[in-house]
Design a protein around this motif. Structure first.
Motif, mmCIF file in Angstrom:
data_model
loop_
_atom_site.group_PDB
_atom_site.id
_atom_site.type_symbol
_atom_site.label_atom_id
_atom_site.label_comp_id
_atom_site.label_asym_id
_atom_site.label_seq_id
_atom_site.Cartn_x
_atom_site.Cartn_y
_atom_site.Cartn_z
ATOM 1 N N ASN A 1 -18.156 24.869 -13.234
ATOM 2 C CA ASN A 1 -18.118 23.545 -13.855
ATOM 3 C C ASN A 1 -19.467 23.176 -14.444
ATOM 4 O O ASN A 1 -19.555 22.672 -15.576
ATOM 5 C CB ASN A 1 -17.691 22.509 -12.814
ATOM 6 C CG ASN A 1 -17.767 21.085 -13.339
ATOM 7 O OD1 ASN A 1 -17.024 20.686 -14.213
ATOM 8 N ND2 ASN A 1 -18.705 20.309 -12.784
ATOM 9 N N ALA A 2 -20.542 23.429 -13.694
ATOM 10 C CA ALA A 2 -21.890 23.127 -14.179
ATOM 11 C C ALA A 2 -22.257 24.013 -15.368
ATOM 12 O O ALA A 2 -22.833 23.545 -16.356
ATOM 13 C CB ALA A 2 -22.899 23.309 -13.049
ATOM 14 N N HIS B 1 -22.345 16.412 -14.276
ATOM 15 C CA HIS B 1 -21.807 16.214 -12.934
ATOM 16 C C HIS B 1 -21.524 17.570 -12.301
ATOM 17 O O HIS B 1 -21.055 18.499 -12.963
ATOM 18 C CB HIS B 1 -20.518 15.390 -12.986
ATOM 19 C CG HIS B 1 -19.477 15.960 -13.913
ATOM 20 N ND1 HIS B 1 -19.536 15.798 -15.283
ATOM 21 C CD2 HIS B 1 -18.354 16.692 -13.680
ATOM 22 C CE1 HIS B 1 -18.505 16.395 -15.851
ATOM 23 N NE2 HIS B 1 -17.775 16.961 -14.898
ATOM 24 N N TRP B 2 -21.821 17.683 -11.028
ATOM 25 C CA TRP B 2 -21.602 18.933 -10.303
ATOM 26 C C TRP B 2 -20.139 19.111 -9.915
ATOM 27 O O TRP B 2 -19.602 20.211 -10.016
ATOM 28 C CB TRP B 2 -22.472 18.983 -9.047
ATOM 29 C CG TRP B 2 -23.923 19.231 -9.309
ATOM 30 C CD1 TRP B 2 -24.923 18.308 -9.327
ATOM 31 C CD2 TRP B 2 -24.535 20.492 -9.619
ATOM 32 N NE1 TRP B 2 -26.125 18.896 -9.624
ATOM 33 C CE2 TRP B 2 -25.923 20.247 -9.798
ATOM 34 C CE3 TRP B 2 -24.061 21.792 -9.761
ATOM 35 C CZ2 TRP B 2 -26.829 21.259 -10.114
ATOM 36 C CZ3 TRP B 2 -24.960 22.806 -10.074
ATOM 37 C CH2 TRP B 2 -26.320 22.536 -10.249
ATOM 38 N N LEU B 3 -19.509 18.045 -9.469
ATOM 39 C CA LEU B 3 -18.172 18.154 -8.887
ATOM 40 C C LEU B 3 -17.096 17.970 -9.950
ATOM 41 O O LEU B 3 -17.009 16.907 -10.575
ATOM 42 C CB LEU B 3 -17.981 17.119 -7.779
ATOM 43 C CG LEU B 3 -18.965 17.201 -6.608
ATOM 44 C CD1 LEU B 3 -18.714 16.064 -5.630
ATOM 45 C CD2 LEU B 3 -18.856 18.545 -5.906
ATOM 46 N N PRO B 4 -16.261 18.992 -10.191
ATOM 47 C CA PRO B 4 -15.163 18.817 -11.144
ATOM 48 C C PRO B 4 -14.167 17.774 -10.648
ATOM 49 O O PRO B 4 -14.022 17.566 -9.444
ATOM 50 C CB PRO B 4 -14.527 20.217 -11.210
ATOM 51 C CG PRO B 4 -14.915 20.876 -9.927
ATOM 52 C CD PRO B 4 -16.250 20.322 -9.557
ATOM 53 N N SER C 1 -18.597 11.689 -11.785
ATOM 54 C CA SER C 1 -19.656 10.752 -11.377
ATOM 55 C C SER C 1 -19.112 9.615 -10.526
ATOM 56 O O SER C 1 -19.753 8.568 -10.392
ATOM 57 C CB SER C 1 -20.345 10.176 -12.622
ATOM 58 O OG SER C 1 -20.872 11.189 -13.435
ATOM 59 N N VAL D 1 -16.363 27.303 -8.081
ATOM 60 C CA VAL D 1 -15.805 26.307 -8.996
ATOM 61 C C VAL D 1 -16.881 25.321 -9.445
ATOM 62 O O VAL D 1 -16.956 24.955 -10.625
ATOM 63 C CB VAL D 1 -14.635 25.561 -8.331
ATOM 64 C CG1 VAL D 1 -14.193 24.369 -9.184
ATOM 65 C CG2 VAL D 1 -13.459 26.502 -8.108
ATOM 66 N N ILE D 2 -17.714 24.875 -8.511
ATOM 67 C CA ILE D 2 -18.797 23.947 -8.837
ATOM 68 C C ILE D 2 -19.772 24.569 -9.823
ATOM 69 O O ILE D 2 -20.179 23.943 -10.804
ATOM 70 C CB ILE D 2 -19.520 23.498 -7.549
ATOM 71 C CG1 ILE D 2 -18.600 22.580 -6.724
ATOM 72 C CG2 ILE D 2 -20.818 22.768 -7.889
ATOM 73 C CD1 ILE D 2 -19.145 22.244 -5.353
ATOM 74 N N LEU D 3 -20.126 25.845 -9.580
ATOM 75 C CA LEU D 3 -21.068 26.532 -10.465
ATOM 76 C C LEU D 3 -20.470 26.741 -11.851
ATOM 77 O O LEU D 3 -21.161 26.583 -12.866
ATOM 78 C CB LEU D 3 -21.488 27.868 -9.856
ATOM 79 C CG LEU D 3 -22.339 27.784 -8.580
ATOM 80 C CD1 LEU D 3 -22.593 29.168 -8.013
ATOM 81 C CD2 LEU D 3 -23.664 27.072 -8.872
ATOM 82 N N PRO E 1 -14.979 26.980 -3.493
ATOM 83 C CA PRO E 1 -15.499 25.701 -3.990
ATOM 84 C C PRO E 1 -16.866 25.824 -4.648
ATOM 85 O O PRO E 1 -17.129 25.175 -5.662
ATOM 86 C CB PRO E 1 -15.576 24.835 -2.723
ATOM 87 C CG PRO E 1 -14.566 25.435 -1.800
ATOM 88 C CD PRO E 1 -14.613 26.902 -2.063
ATOM 89 N N ILE E 2 -17.720 26.684 -4.081
ATOM 90 C CA ILE E 2 -19.049 26.872 -4.661
ATOM 91 C C ILE E 2 -18.932 27.489 -6.043
ATOM 92 O O ILE E 2 -19.612 27.084 -6.998
ATOM 93 C CB ILE E 2 -19.915 27.756 -3.741
ATOM 94 C CG1 ILE E 2 -20.102 27.064 -2.389
ATOM 95 C CG2 ILE E 2 -21.265 28.040 -4.389
ATOM 96 C CD1 ILE E 2 -20.838 27.917 -1.370
#
Length: 555
Positions: A51-52, A70-73, A77, A47-49, A44-45
């Motif tokens: 995405n950012a 937004h951080w979370l795919p 928001s 994927v978040i990175l 998950p980390i």
């Protein structure tokens, strides 16, 4: 040396990766399962990175509106928007302007703010910016098939024309007394008003304003629009059906319309039973001859489409469900906010009472009943309702789904002189009249509840209302009668364009009569007005929302 140390830059760049791969090679023979677990935990980390990172390094096309970081795919928001949409919109406007896109649980939603944004979206062609595609998955399971957003737009406009027949001035004249009687009967018998019933003018009691207004609203709507059979059928079984159906009218149902949850199954069963309840009423009326009561069922039973086909019984039933559900939420919310502000501003509540004394006072110190025409001529009451709707419109966001690529007018927000933003097919657009109604760039003391702002004929409020009502301007007939378009006004409490609420006049009548009746019978107080609860489809006040009251001396 750990990977964390490398990431923190404790080693020179050329030495970063060699020790790391040595560690991994030494680790693999010991436990492949541990490595798999490590990757799973950190996925998950990663994927978040990623995405950012993609948002930062991939250049945006000139024709694309700016996208909110937004951080979370997928989630995007959604959390910020869901918790406080107005603050979210205002913050985004400061950084990106009036036009921007945000991710809402996988949906790309382009927001266009201000009167120009409202005009672009709410005044747009339904063949391009479509309401049915945006809302049918929420409304059809509740309202039913073949009505509202489950039919093509031209059919819906005809159905709105049918409803307008039942919203006549002649009917309204009979409704005022009915609503007044229902409110008086409620406060005289409901346990919420035990202090009032004790006839003690010195003792204070309290009531949950949202709970009380929900009950009063459904009682008054059923007594007037819904018909006597519905009013007489408001027993525990009907209330249970209503509550199960109402549970399907939430943001969760809007975003995920077909989850395998018990509440969804109860919603579907409740719709079937409530639909049959109305169909049975219609059949009995047809068998016995129409009784001529001034209610909506009677009006709809006499209507036919332009092609000559009459409204079918199940269509009438589903329109009645739509009127019950949509009207109950919006009116109970608006009534609650109105009483909360009056309780927090007792001097205005007293002025509202004195307005009634002046107009309806009798020699024995009592107040006589109002007429429809008299209710329409109470300037302070009118101002109180307008100001409450300005600050607390029932719906803060209005969406449309884009059926074809559409360009945003350069006058709204152009990226350059030579190009404009283009919203692709399949995306959503969002207008927020709630933003323009509380915009400090437009309104003086925008977040202050001040009914007297509507008394200045040259003020912003009066001008905004004149643009919205446009009594002397060009009317547009979308298929249900000529109405003011109203899409360019910063004040749009009932929406605008072809989807402007046709129940606007009934809402003023119902709300005005309820508030007037409560104020003439009791004094109300509250220390402060609660914050907004944005976790419901219709914006409600947060708990606690108890209003203190005591019986008036001359009641």
């Amino acid at each position: 040396m750990s990977f964390t140390a490398h990431m923190n830059g404790t080693l020179p760049f050329q030495d970063l990766w060699s020790p790391y791969f040595t560690e991994v090679q030494a680790y693999l023979p010991q436990s492949k399962s541990r490595l798999a677990l490590l990757l799973l935990v950190n996925a998950p980390i990663v994927v978040i990175l990623i995405n950012a990172l993609l948002q930062v390094i991939i250049p945006r096309k000139a024709s694309d509106p700016p996208v909110i970081f937004h951080w979370l795919p997928i989630i995007g928001s959604a959390i910020s928007y869901g918790n406080d949409p107005l603050n979210f919109f205002f913050a985004c406007r400061e950084k990106y302007g009036d036009v921007f896109t945000f991710i809402l649980l996988g949906r790309k939603v382009t927001v266009a703010l201000g009167p120009k944004g409202n005009n672009f979206i709410l005044g747009g062609k339904s063949t391009v910016l479509n309401a049915e595609d945006a809302y049918t998955h929420l409304t059809t399971p509740i309202f039913g098939k073949d009505v509202v957003y489950d039919v093509p737009n031209d059919v819906f406009m005809e159905q709105k024309r049918f409803v307008k027949v039942g919203l006549s001035s002649d009917n309204f004249r009979t409704y005022v007394g009915m609503i007044e009687e229902e409110v008086e009967d409620f406060i005289s018998h409901d346990p919420s008003f035990s202090v009032y019933q004790a006839n003690d003018i010195n003792e204070w009691g309290s009531f949950d304003v949202q709970k009380v207004l929900q009950e009063i609203t459904i009682l008054t709507a059923s007594r007037t629009l819904q018909g006597k059979e519905v009013r007489e059928g408001l027993d525990k079984s009907f209330s249970g059906l209503y509550n199960d159906l109402d549970a399907g009218f939430t943001p969760l149902n809007f975003l995920f319309p077909n989850l395998p949850l018990p509440s969804y199954r109860r919603r579907d069963k409740a719709h079937i039973k409530m639909s049959q309840f109305y169909v049975d009423i219609i059949k009995k009326r047809r068998e016995n001859g129409h009784h001529g009561d001034p209610d909506m069922i009677e009006a709809l039973m006499n209507q036919s489409y332009r092609n000559g086909k009459p409204l079918r019984d199940h269509e009438i039933a589903h329109i009645m469900i739509a009127l019950l559900m949509a009207g109950q939420h919006t009116s109970s919310s608006s009534g609650s906010w109105t009483l909360l502000h009056l309780a927090a501003n007792p001097e205005i509540a007293e002025a509202l009472y004195q307005e009634q004394v002046k107009n309806f006072g009798t020699p024995d110190g009592k107040l006589r009943s109002m007429t429809y025409e008299e209710l329409r001529e109470l300037p302070l009451m009118d101002a109180v309702i307008r100001e409450t709707l300005r600050m607390h419109p029932p719906i803060h966001s209005i969406m449309r789904k884009v059926r074809d690529d559409v360009a945003i007018p350069p006058t709204l927000s152009a990226p350059s002189e030579d190009s404009t933003y283009v919203i692709p097919k399949g995306h959503y657009v969002l207008a927020s009249p709630a933003v323009s109604q509380t915009d400090p760039r437009v309104w003086r003391d925008a977040l202050k509840w001040d009914p007297y702002r509507w008394s200045d004929p040259e003020g912003v409020a009066a001008q905004a209302f004149a643009t919205y009502a446009d009594e002397n301007g060009e009317k547009i007939d979308y298929g249900f009668g000529a109405v003011s378009k109203g899409t360019e006004s910063p004040y749009q409490p009932f929406g605008a364009g072809k989807h402007r609420c046709i129940g606007e006049q009934f809402a003023y009548l119902q709300l005005g009569t309820i508030v007037a009746t409560v104020i003439r019978h009791m004094e109300i107080r509250i220390d402060s007005v609660p914050e907004h609860n944005y976790h419901t489809m219709i914006t409600m006040p947060k708990t606690p929302r108890n209003i203190s009251y005591r019986r008036r001396k001359f009641d």
